[in-house]
Design an enzyme around this catalytic site. Structure first.
Site, PDB file in Angstrom:
ATOM      1  CE  LYS A  83      -4.187  44.383  12.178  1.00 22.75           C
ATOM      2  NZ  LYS A  83      -3.313  45.255  11.355  1.00 22.75           N
TER       3      LYS A  83
HETATM    4  O1  G3P Z   1      -0.505  45.344  10.192  1.00 17.38           O
HETATM    5  C1  G3P Z   1       0.660  44.627   9.953  1.00 17.38           C
HETATM    6  C2  G3P Z   1       1.494  45.162   8.858  1.00 17.38           C
HETATM    7  O2  G3P Z   1       1.143  46.496   8.631  1.00 17.38           O
HETATM    8  C3  G3P Z   1       2.956  45.048   9.100  1.00 17.38           C
HETATM    9  O3  G3P Z   1       3.591  45.500   7.956  1.00 17.38           O
HETATM   10  O4  G3P Z   1       5.334  46.577   6.636  1.00 17.38           O
HETATM   11  O5  G3P Z   1       5.202  47.031   9.092  1.00 17.38           O
HETATM   12  O6  G3P Z   1       5.977  44.818   8.262  1.00 17.38           O
HETATM   13  P1  G3P Z   1       5.116  46.002   8.005  1.00 17.38           P
END
Ligand code: G3P
Length: 224
Positions: A86
């Site tokens: 990533k």
């Molecule tokens: O990898 C991206 C994802 O984990 C972001 O999620 O919940 O931190 O917005 P969040």
């Protein structure tokens, strides 16, 4: 739509991998840091739980293309299997993506908030792009609409890149992404249970159990 689990928590991964048809695991520096443990121990344990055939998406923490590539190569050598590095969208990230594709290393371009970011990432050779649905919704954007637009763009131009939607906070967001034709969604552990639960399902199952017990008691089909 393929489902992945978005966490660095090995207990959650073990559970979800056992009970749900997941295609793999995504992590990011925040999720890894939450576990407060040795990076390699954690990543190797995740690989061990899901096996070599399921996808593991691991994020680089470097900021220059050359260092991103160096880190990606080390991750690939150390954990192997179906691996995607990533990389956040940006100039260095795009350069690193083009370099990694030449080396045959899979890339997921992350921190995507607009369809143009996604299209350029795909042109650079990213295998996946990860738009953040809930974070867009939180700023009165429309996360699902962005996902939908990216799917249309990729279809329009016959691009191989898959949309890996991320950052979900409720089942409705996941459902809307599925309707858009999004290829993959990565979901926090607690949302898996929420996605399969419904009070009418509970009522139906309780009805089956009480009707059966009223006639056969504790006897099961195995006892006939
Ligand atoms: O990898 C991206 C994802 O984990 C972001 O999620 O919940 O931190 O917005 P969040």
């Amino acid at each position: 739509m393929k489902y992945l689990i978005d966490t660095g928590n090995v207990e959650a991964i073990r559970h979800i991998n056992e009970f749900y048809p997941i295609a793999g695991v995504t992590t990011n520096p925040t999720l890894v840091a939450k576990e407060k443990t040795d990076f390699w121990k954690l990543i190797k344990e995740i690989r061990n739980i899901i096996g070599d055939d399921k996808m593991l998406h691991v994020q680089t923490v470097q900021t220059t293309a050359e260092k991103m590539v160096e880190e990606a190569k080390l991750i690939k050598e150390t954990v192997g299997g179906e691996l995607y590095i990533k990389i956040p969208i940006g100039e260095e990230g795009l350069k690193a993506t083009m370099m990694l594709k030449k080396l045959g290393i899979g890339v997921t371009m992350t921190a995507i908030f607009t369809p143009q970011q996604a299209l350029i990432a795909a042109k650079a050779g990213a295998d996946f792009v990860a738009p953040y649905v809930n974070r867009l919704d939180n700023i009165v954007g429309d996360g699902t609409r962005v996902v939908e637009d990216i799917v249309i763009e990729f279809d329009n131009y016959g691009l191989d890149c898959q949309v890996l939607s991320a950052s979900f906070k409720n089942v409705e967001q996941i459902h809307n992404c599925a309707l858009s034709g999004c290829h993959t969604a990565t979901i926090a552990p607690e949302l898996f249970k929420a996605a399969i639960s419904h009070p009418m399902t509970d009522a139906a199952v309780n009805g089956f159990t009480s009707d059966w017990k009223a006639v056969y008691g504790d006897k099961t089909i195995l006892d006939f």
